[in-house]
Each structure stands twice: as C-alpha cells, then as structure tokens.
Design a protein around this motif. Structure first.
Motif, PDB file in Angstrom:
ATOM      1  N   PHE A 240       0.891  -1.170   0.131  1.00 37.45           N
ATOM      2  CA  PHE A 240      -0.149   0.043  -0.044  1.00 37.45           C
ATOM      3  C   PHE A 240       0.834   1.218  -0.101  1.00 37.45           C
ATOM      4  N   ALA A 241       1.829   1.197   0.860  1.00 34.30           N
ATOM      5  CA  ALA A 241       2.776   2.572   0.840  1.00 34.30           C
ATOM      6  C   ALA A 241       3.593   2.618  -0.464  1.00 34.30           C
ATOM      7  N   GLU A 242       3.793   1.540  -1.116  1.00 35.89           N
ATOM      8  CA  GLU A 242       4.777   1.497  -2.417  1.00 35.89           C
ATOM      9  C   GLU A 242       3.734   2.120  -3.502  1.00 35.89           C
ATOM     10  N   GLY A 243       2.435   1.542  -3.431  1.00 34.84           N
ATOM     11  CA  GLY A 243       1.250   1.891  -4.590  1.00 34.84           C
ATOM     12  C   GLY A 243       1.191   3.381  -4.296  1.00 34.84           C
ATOM     13  N   PHE A 247       2.697   6.074  -7.315  1.00 31.24           N
ATOM     14  CA  PHE A 247       1.875   7.172  -7.911  1.00 31.24           C
ATOM     15  C   PHE A 247       2.055   8.462  -7.845  1.00 31.24           C
ATOM     16  N   LEU A 248       2.334   9.039  -6.611  1.00 32.38           N
ATOM     17  CA  LEU A 248       2.685  10.418  -6.472  1.00 32.38           C
ATOM     18  C   LEU A 248       4.150  10.733  -7.118  1.00 32.38           C
ATOM     19  N   GLU A 249       5.017   9.719  -7.084  1.00 27.55           N
ATOM     20  CA  GLU A 249       6.483   9.973  -7.525  1.00 27.55           C
ATOM     21  C   GLU A 249       6.270   9.764  -9.300  1.00 27.55           C
ATOM     22  N   ARG A 250       5.183   9.341  -9.864  1.00 27.65           N
ATOM     23  CA  ARG A 250       4.995   9.127 -11.046  1.00 27.65           C
ATOM     24  C   ARG A 250       6.362   8.010 -11.695  1.00 27.65           C
ATOM     25  N   ARG A 251       6.346   7.021 -11.117  1.00 29.11           N
ATOM     26  CA  ARG A 251       7.350   5.899 -11.356  1.00 29.11           C
ATOM     27  C   ARG A 251       6.549   4.705 -11.206  1.00 29.11           C
ATOM     28  N   PRO A 252       7.102   3.583 -11.773  1.00 31.95           N
ATOM     29  CA  PRO A 252       6.695   2.280 -11.940  1.00 31.95           C
ATOM     30  C   PRO A 252       6.837   1.853 -10.303  1.00 31.95           C
TER      31      PRO A 252
END
Length: 258
Positions: A240-243, A247-252
C-alpha cells in the motif's frame, strides 16, 4: 515426467507452462496433470514468479481426457492412483493464471482453461464440451462455472449439444477475455501477464483472486464485510505504501514478492 509440461520463466517474472503431448493434442493424463499441479505449487512458493501463462504445444491446448485412459476405465483395467488435488486446484494458487488457448480445447481441456483466472484464445481454436457426444456429463464443476460465466441458456447450448465452436465465438459467448490471431496469442498473453507482474501488487492479486473465486458462494453482505477486513489489512502492508508512493512520484512500483 518432467517433459510432460514445459516450464520457462522470463525476466519479468512470467512463468509459461506448456502442456507437452502434441501428438495427442495434449490429451490429459494423470501424469501430465500431476506435473502441471506440481509446477503450479512450486510457482506459488517461488518469489520470482509473479504471473503464470498456461498453453499447449503444437496444434492443441488440451483435447480432453486421453482415450487410452478412458478405454482403461471402461474395461476396468485402469489402476493408476489419481492425484488427490481436484481439477479446480489452479483456483487455489495465489498468483494469477492466464490460459492461452492455442488450439483444440475439449472436455477436460475446457475445464482447465476455465479454472484459470483469465482466458486468451486463438480465434481459430476449436472449443467443445464434447461430453454428451461421449455419453458423459458436465464434469469437474463446469455445470457450476459455465452458467456463471456465460448465462444459463448459453451454457445449456454448449453442454447439451457438445457442438464445436471457434475461439472467436468463445469470446463472444463470454468464455474468453480476448480472441486474437493464433500467431499473436502467446505474445499477447505474456504481455498482459507482464503488465500484471510489473504494475500489480502480488499481495493484492492474491487477495483479489481469493475474493473472486470464494465470493461466488457468499451473499453480498458477507462479501462486503469480508472485503472491509481485507481492506483494513491492506493498509498495513508495504504494498500500500509503495503503491501510493509510486503514484505520487510518477514511477513504476517496486512491489515486494508474495
């Protein structure tokens, strides 16, 4: 026995399992089934595997039960101990499984396509339940799966008639997610599996798979209550934290393995 099902893993974590009895259009035997289920069980425990694609060697996906086996059962000479795992075993594996139906998909072969989580089919693949034309019945849960997937009247059509229909019609009937030219089938199935492997949380996919297969037997109220508990549990996972961060950092995302 190892050669009855071929196994290859790519750099994205997509495992391809290939039924390998092409001279029989990959007719199902207990030995082939045992090897297939063993490989699925190993894939579930392997953190390097994130998604599974299942297909067939040669011109068939799986043409149904091997006729030598059926003959032995008919004559009473069959003495091989069956695998204790049911044919619905793939639904219990906590990783997504995609059937890539490349050719003949009949009887028990159709069962094994439809107990995968998603189905891609070659447009020209030949599908059939075949059961009534062999004096058999709707086997291994198809009488339960088919009406839920395609509706009762359509299920009655293909079960009672045992007629042959194309992969294109299988898609139109709701049995497949995609119908594509056979030459593109495996590439498209692997590409989709690769998207799951790269962009979807393994923990989330495991829970969603369990929810979907399990919730067919529950009420809406029971499903919603269980989903709330699953959602609260997901808040505490690193996925959840990584998801959110990706998203916020616009990276895979870089989700941890299951």
């Amino acid at each position: 026995m190892a050669e009855l099902v071929l196994s290859t893993l790519d750099d994205k974590g997509v495992l391809t399992l290939t039924f390998n009895r092409p001279d029989t259009l990959n007719a199902w035997t207990d030995a082939m089934g045992r090897r297939y289920f063993d490989l699925l069980a190993e894939a579930e425990q392997d953190p390097g595997v994130r998604a599974v694609v299942v297909t067939g060697a040669g011109r068939g996906f799986c043409s149904g039960a091997d006729f030598k086996t059926l003959t032995a059962i008919q004559t009473g000479s069959y003495d091989e101990a069956p695998d204790p795992r049911p044919n619905t075993f793939p639904t219990t594996i906590a990783k997504p499984i995609i059937a890539a139906v490349n050719g003949a998909c009949a009887g028990l072969g159709m069962v094994h396509a439809l107990v995968c989580d998603l189905v891609f089919t070659a447009e020209e693949a030949k599908w059939t339940t075949a059961f009534p034309r062999r004096g058999l019945v709707a086997e291994y849960g198809l009488s339960w799966v088919l009406p839920r997937v395609m509706g009762q009247q359509r299920a009655m059509d293909i079960l009672l008639s045992g007629r042959v229909f194309s992969g294109r019609e299988a898609y139109e009937l709701g049995l497949a997610n995609r119908a594509v030219p056979g030459a593109d089938l495996l590439d498209q199935a692997r590409a989709y599996a690769g998207e799951l492997a790269v962009h979807s949380s393994p923990a989330s996919m495991a829970v969603i798979k369990r929810q979907v297969w399990h919730d067919w037997d529950t009420t809406l109220e029971e499903s919603a209550k269980a989903a709330t508990q699953e959602m609260l549990a997901s808040f505490g996972r690193p996925d959840f934290a990584e998801g959110v961060a990706s998203f916020l950092e616009r990276r895979p995302p870089t989700f941890p393995p299951l």
